[in-house]
Scaffold this active site. Structure first.
Site, short mmCIF file in Angstrom:
data_model
loop_
_atom_site.label_atom_id
_atom_site.label_comp_id
_atom_site.label_asym_id
_atom_site.label_seq_id
_atom_site.Cartn_x
_atom_site.Cartn_y
_atom_site.Cartn_z
N THR A 50 1.83 7.25 0.62
CA THR A 50 0.92 5.72 0.07
C THR A 50 1.14 5.25 -1.08
O THR A 50 1.34 6.15 -2.48
CB THR A 50 -0.60 6.24 0.98
OG1 THR A 50 -1.76 4.97 0.70
CG2 THR A 50 -1.28 7.07 0.18
N ARG A 52 -6.93 9.43 -9.81
CA ARG A 52 -7.44 9.50 -8.10
C ARG A 52 -6.85 9.82 -7.55
O ARG A 52 -5.12 9.63 -7.50
CB ARG A 52 -7.79 7.87 -7.96
CG ARG A 52 -8.84 7.61 -6.82
CD ARG A 52 -7.61 7.42 -5.83
NE ARG A 52 -8.66 7.13 -4.02
CZ ARG A 52 -8.03 7.49 -2.53
NH1 ARG A 52 -6.55 7.31 -3.08
NH2 ARG A 52 -8.85 7.42 -1.61
N SER A 58 1.18 -1.18 0.19
CA SER A 58 -0.07 0.24 -0.08
C SER A 58 1.15 1.32 -0.12
O SER A 58 -0.14 2.45 0.25
CB SER A 58 -0.74 0.07 1.17
OG SER A 58 -1.76 -1.35 1.20
N THR A 70 -5.71 7.13 8.38
CA THR A 70 -5.73 6.28 7.32
C THR A 70 -7.24 5.56 6.93
O THR A 70 -8.04 6.20 7.66
CB THR A 70 -5.06 4.97 8.25
OG1 THR A 70 -4.44 3.64 7.18
CG2 THR A 70 -5.24 4.46 8.57
N GLY A 71 -6.95 4.60 5.97
CA GLY A 71 -7.87 4.47 5.61
C GLY A 71 -9.05 4.78 4.45
O GLY A 71 -8.31 5.33 3.40
N1 ASP Z 1 -6.20 6.68 3.19
C1 ASP Z 1 -5.45 6.12 2.01
C2 ASP Z 1 -6.23 6.61 -0.03
O1 ASP Z 1 -7.02 6.79 0.58
C3 ASP Z 1 -5.46 4.36 1.57
C4 ASP Z 1 -5.24 4.15 2.92
O2 ASP Z 1 -5.20 4.37 3.89
O3 ASP Z 1 -5.36 2.78 3.00
O4 ASP Z 1 -5.50 7.20 -0.58
#
Ligand code: ASP
Length: 323
Positions: free
Chosen positions: A203, A213, A83, A236-237
């Site tokens: 990320t 995106r 990731s 995160t997320g």
């Molecule tokens: N926050 C990150 C994104 O949406 C992805 C993640 O944290 O898993 O790009």
């Protein structure tokens, strides 16, 4: 409401100890003047090696900014972390695109988004901060800037990530993943021996996203925010959910107004669950660190862990959750 009725309402609430309608400027900059906060490294997920790397910098008396950059670079270079950086899962065209940002104790910040073929977007973000009058560079421009500053172009798509993409193409169905344990965006906050705080976030974003995106991670105030007077926060997320609520800025501002880091993270998650439909299907987690060195961690779904380093102790702890 008439002035008289407003006055009576305020008097009643005042008698109950509830403050309403603070006059402009009444929120005092809050800081822990006096005792220095303990040197700390705090990062999302199970990233102990990254914390240890950052801690080495702090131990030697280095800047928190150097610590967070060094710490997250380790994860960017790790092909097994799917990731972040090299080895990150590609977008739906099979192209790895990276997002990162960094912020120091003076409020300086730098960011890159939609960057391709560069292994260490966090260091490019730092250069944007230090060498340009801008905060954010995107795509081709960010790549050009990186190359001009000595970064080397390289293929970031590992065989494993390419295999996952081939597998995904069979159904081509994008679904936000509720939780990816141990392998996710790394957001890191650190306090140096001098008591100052900095943060970094990096990320490859949502796997198999639409080409172009950009998520929350390179957006100052969404994926990361630091204010040396107050503390810092990282997210995160699902980036779209974090952007909609200016998540990390929100957490820091709630701390500024007196909330403990844990309560601030909980309120930011509550803001998402109250206002955003479909939160049952996605994960968001926040980490916060204030100027006293207190830590907060909260997420929507169980399973979000974080790494905390202090006085040579490195531990992984589990965040509390809304669900
Ligand atoms: N926050 C990150 C994104 O949406 C992805 C993640 O944290 O898993 O790009």
């Amino acid at each position: 409401m008439s002035n008289r009725r407003k006055f009576i309402a305020q008097a009643v609430l005042g008698a109950l100890g509830i403050s309403v309608g603070r006059p402009a400027g009444a929120i005092q900059p809050w800081s822990n003047r006096g005792a220095k906060p303990p040197p700390t490294v705090l990062s999302t997920w199970n990233n102990l090696p990254a914390n240890k790397k950052a801690w080495k910098v702090i131990k030697k008396g280095g800047r928190a900014l150097d610590a967070v950059e060094q710490g997250v670079r380790l994860v960017e270079a790790d092909p097994d972390d799917m990731s972040v950086g090299y080895g990150g899962r590609p977008d739906r065209e099979g192209i790895v695109t990276l997002d990162a940002c960094i912020m120091d104790e003076e409020g300086n910040c730098g960011s890159v988004c939609f960057l391709q073929e560069i292994k260490h977007p966090i260091s490019v973000a730092r250069l944007v901060m230090e060498k340009t009058p801008h905060v954010m560079l995107a795509g081709q421009g960010a790549l050009q800037f990186a190359l001009e500053n000595g970064f080397k172009r390289q293929n970031l798509l590992t065989p494993q990530a390419a295999k996952d993409w081939e597998e995904w193409k069979k159904e081509s169905h994008y679904q936000p993943v509720i939780n990816i344990e141990n392998h996710d965006t790394i957001g890191m906050l650190a306090i140096g021996q001098d008591g100052h705080i900095s943060g970094a976030c990096t990320t490859s974003g949502a796997a198999f996203k639409l080409h172009g995106r950009v998520g929350d991670s390179p957006i100052i105030g969404a994926g990361l925010y630091v204010d040396d007077e107050v503390g810092g926060a990282v997210a995160t997320g699902l980036g779209e959910a974090v952007i909609k609520t200016a998540g990390s800025f929100l957490v820091v501002e709630l701390m500024r107004q007196g909330l403990e880091p844990q309560a601030a993270c909980e309120e930011a998650v509550r803001r998402i669950t109250r206002k955003q439909k479909g939160f049952e299907e996605f994960q968001v987690g926040f980490l916060a660190l204030n100027r006293e060195g207190k830590v907060g961690a909260h997420c929507i779904h169980p399973g979000f862990v974080y790494a905390l380093t202090r006085e040579d102790t490195h531990e992984v702890a589990t965040a509390s959750s809304f669900m």
